[in-house]
Design a protein around this motif. Structure first.
Motif: not given
Length: 113
Positions: A1-18, A89-100
């Protein structure tokens, strides 16, 4: 599993979410943040006076996904969030050891779906 963190402009959120929804991502966290980078702030007017805004408003998206979906999610964010201007913005990807999942105590990738 991976955790993705993305920093984006507010005005592009709707398109990203879709785009994320089309890839089957329906669980994510969203934070309103402010930051600065290469754009080094911007000048704004308030009651006839100009001043420098040191921080630009941004949205931070966080999601934990299965490894096989990482590239598709990156592609969506790059496509929908890019304006070609400094400050996209930026995209960061982190390993996730476990999810519960707390409610059911399910462990692993089943806990994130």
């Amino acid at each position: 599993m991976k955790k993705i963190e993305a920093i984006i402009r507010p005005e592009v959120f709707v398109a990203v979410r879709e785009g994320l929804a089309e890839e089957g991502i329906d669980g994510l966290s969203i934070y309103e943040i402010a930051g600065c980078g290469r754009q080094e702030g911007r000048t704004a007017l308030f009651r006839g006076s100009s001043y420098t805004m040191e921080f630009s408003p941004k949205l931070k998206l966080e999601m934990v996904i299965e490894d096989d979906k990482v590239q598709a999610i990156i592609d969506v964010i790059l496509k929908e969030a890019s304006t070609g201007e400094v400050g996209d913005g930026k995209i960061f990807i982190f390993p996730v050891e476990q999810a519960i999942r707390i409610r059911t105590q399910e462990v692993g990738s089943v806990a994130i779906n």
